[in-house]
Design a protein around this motif. Structure first.
Motif, short mmCIF file in Angstrom:
data_model
loop_
_atom_site.label_atom_id
_atom_site.label_comp_id
_atom_site.label_asym_id
_atom_site.label_seq_id
_atom_site.Cartn_x
_atom_site.Cartn_y
_atom_site.Cartn_z
N GLU A 126 33.52 49.94 51.15
CA GLU A 126 33.41 51.39 50.95
C GLU A 126 33.68 51.78 49.50
OE1 GLU A 126 36.08 53.11 53.74
OE2 GLU A 126 34.73 52.82 55.46
N LYS A 127 34.48 50.97 48.79
CA LYS A 127 34.77 51.24 47.38
C LYS A 127 33.73 50.63 46.45
CE LYS A 127 38.94 49.49 47.59
NZ LYS A 127 40.31 49.06 47.22
N GLY A 128 32.76 49.89 47.02
CA GLY A 128 31.72 49.28 46.19
C GLY A 128 32.08 47.93 45.64
N GLY A 129 32.92 47.17 46.36
CA GLY A 129 33.31 45.86 45.88
C GLY A 129 33.65 44.92 47.02
N PHE A 130 34.25 43.78 46.67
CA PHE A 130 34.59 42.74 47.64
C PHE A 130 36.07 42.41 47.51
CE2 PHE A 130 30.29 42.03 45.95
CZ PHE A 130 29.55 42.19 47.11
N PRO A 131 36.70 41.98 48.60
CA PRO A 131 38.14 41.63 48.53
C PRO A 131 38.39 40.31 47.82
CG PRO A 131 37.31 41.29 50.74
CD PRO A 131 36.21 41.97 49.99
N TYR A 132 37.37 39.51 47.64
CA TYR A 132 37.48 38.28 46.85
C TYR A 132 36.10 37.99 46.26
CZ TYR A 132 35.75 36.35 51.29
OH TYR A 132 35.04 36.13 52.42
#
Length: 384
Positions: A237-243
């Protein structure tokens, strides 16, 4: 003595040989997937290419870095609590293996001891669920490649849904080979991998997660970072990945999915079923016995057959003399059967002819009376 091959061939049921387009995608210019906004958009495009293949329009769809075992464990970790009763549909190596994961997370697996040589009978599954009314989760392998048994996902999903249980499905070897409709059929978690009929390198897990499974994960509240659905959703949702995501594997998967879309799903599925029939006909024409009793109970992506000598010996002979890699199996089937792949690009006339002819030639070399030309002719005629 001269070599009888100039280039080796990999005809195993995953990982598979890679199509030329997928190989080209792997040498695309790399980026920083953590920071490049264009890459994030490309990841979302790949998700949208997956949705119609999975029939996942309402379910959440994710691609994670990690072989498909990551998704299998995540599905159990987010659904099973200590004491959870889980019906494990155990008619294969991988189907039975779900019981180990259930125990790892404190669950109580119910293993009915089904035959590995035929599909699970939906009516038998219904009788078990009628009796074991406190079953909360059911696990199923759609295509159990170590034995090549194929299960009726649509009918079993309907039964599981009617009993209110959560259904977790290993579809690693069936995605892109047959119809799957997770939303319409009521599949709660479906797990796929990149290295089977999608013909991409290993290293990606594909997940579809229903609203019910999402809510169940929140209830279970498993303390995890890498396998946490909610963390993934928040980052996306923020436009990224957790890793850090693997950009090159996403490029390869995208190329594969575009090829499948361009051919058309119906053609892809029919080609796999035709290859299944062709391989079975060719195997039988060599005088060999398919391991699965009925063709309709056999995976559309691989064929297993009994070997007239220990499977590891026959496979080693073929690899060393002809440069072709076929697969064996595991556990009680390790020395009994061999497997040939017809996944993705291998569901084709050239792979059928190559596999049957090399297998036949090896058997003849080893002193068995087989009609190689006739077997190839029967297989190709069946594929037409």
């Amino acid at each position: 003595m001269f070599k009888r091959f100039a280039q080796r061939r990999i005809l195993t049921p995953g990982p598979t040989e890679l199509p030329h387009g997928v190989k080209a995608a792997l040498v695309r210019e790399t980026t920083n997937p953590d920071l490049d906004p264009q890459f994030f958009q490309e990841y979302k495009q790949v998700i949208e290419l997956l949705r119609p293949l999975l029939g996942a329009w309402q379910s959440r769809v994710y691609i994670w870095v990690g072989e498909a075992m990551l998704g299998l464990e995540a599905a159990l970790a987010n659904a099973v609590r200590p004491g959870t009763k889980v019906l494990v549909i155990d008619n294969g190596v991988y189907g039975s293996g779900f019981a180990d994961l259930v125990k790892m997370y404190g669950g109580n697996p119910i293993t009915p001891g089904l035959s590995w040589r035929r599909s699970a009978d939906p009516s038998a599954i219904e009788r078990i669920l009628d009796k074991e009314k406190d079953v909360e989760v059911v696990t199923l392998v759609h295509c159990d490649t170590p034995s090549t048994v194929y299960n009726n996902l649509r009918e079993i999903a309907k039964i599981v849904s009617s009993h209110g249980a959560y259904l977790i499905v290993d579809a690693v070897s069936s995605i892109a080979a047959d119809e799957i409709r997770v939303d319409d059929w009521g599949v709660d978690v479906l797990i796929g991998g990149s290295q089977k009929a999608l013909n991409a390198p290993p290293g990606l897990t594909i997940l579809s997660i229903s609203k019910r499974a999402w809510d169940r994960a929140l209830e279970v509240a498993r303390p995890s970072f890498y396998m946490n659905y909610q963390i993934w959703e928040e980052w996306l949702e923020k436009g990224g990945f957790p890793y850090t995501m693997s950009d090159v594997l996403i490029y390869a998967l995208k190329e594969s999915l575009q090829r499948i879309h361009n051919e058309g799903f119906e053609s892809v599925f029919q080609r796999h079923k035709a290859a299944r029939a062709a391989f079975r006909a060719g195997i039988e024409a060599l005088g060999l016995e398919p391991y699965i009793e009925r063709v309709d109970d056999t995976c559309p992506t691989a064929t297993a057959f009994k070997t007239p000598l220990p499977s590891p010996e026959l496979r080693r002979f073929i690899w060393e003399k002809y440069g072709v890699l076929f697969a064996g199996s595991w556990g009680p089937l390790e020395r009994e059967i061999m497997r040939i792949s017809h996944m993705g690009i291998q569901a084709s006339a050239d792979s059928i002819a190559a596999s049957i002819s090399i297998l036949g030639a090896a058997l003849r070399d080893l002193g068995f009376n087989v009609q190689v030309g006739k077997a190839v002719e029967v297989a190709i005629e069946t594929f037409r």
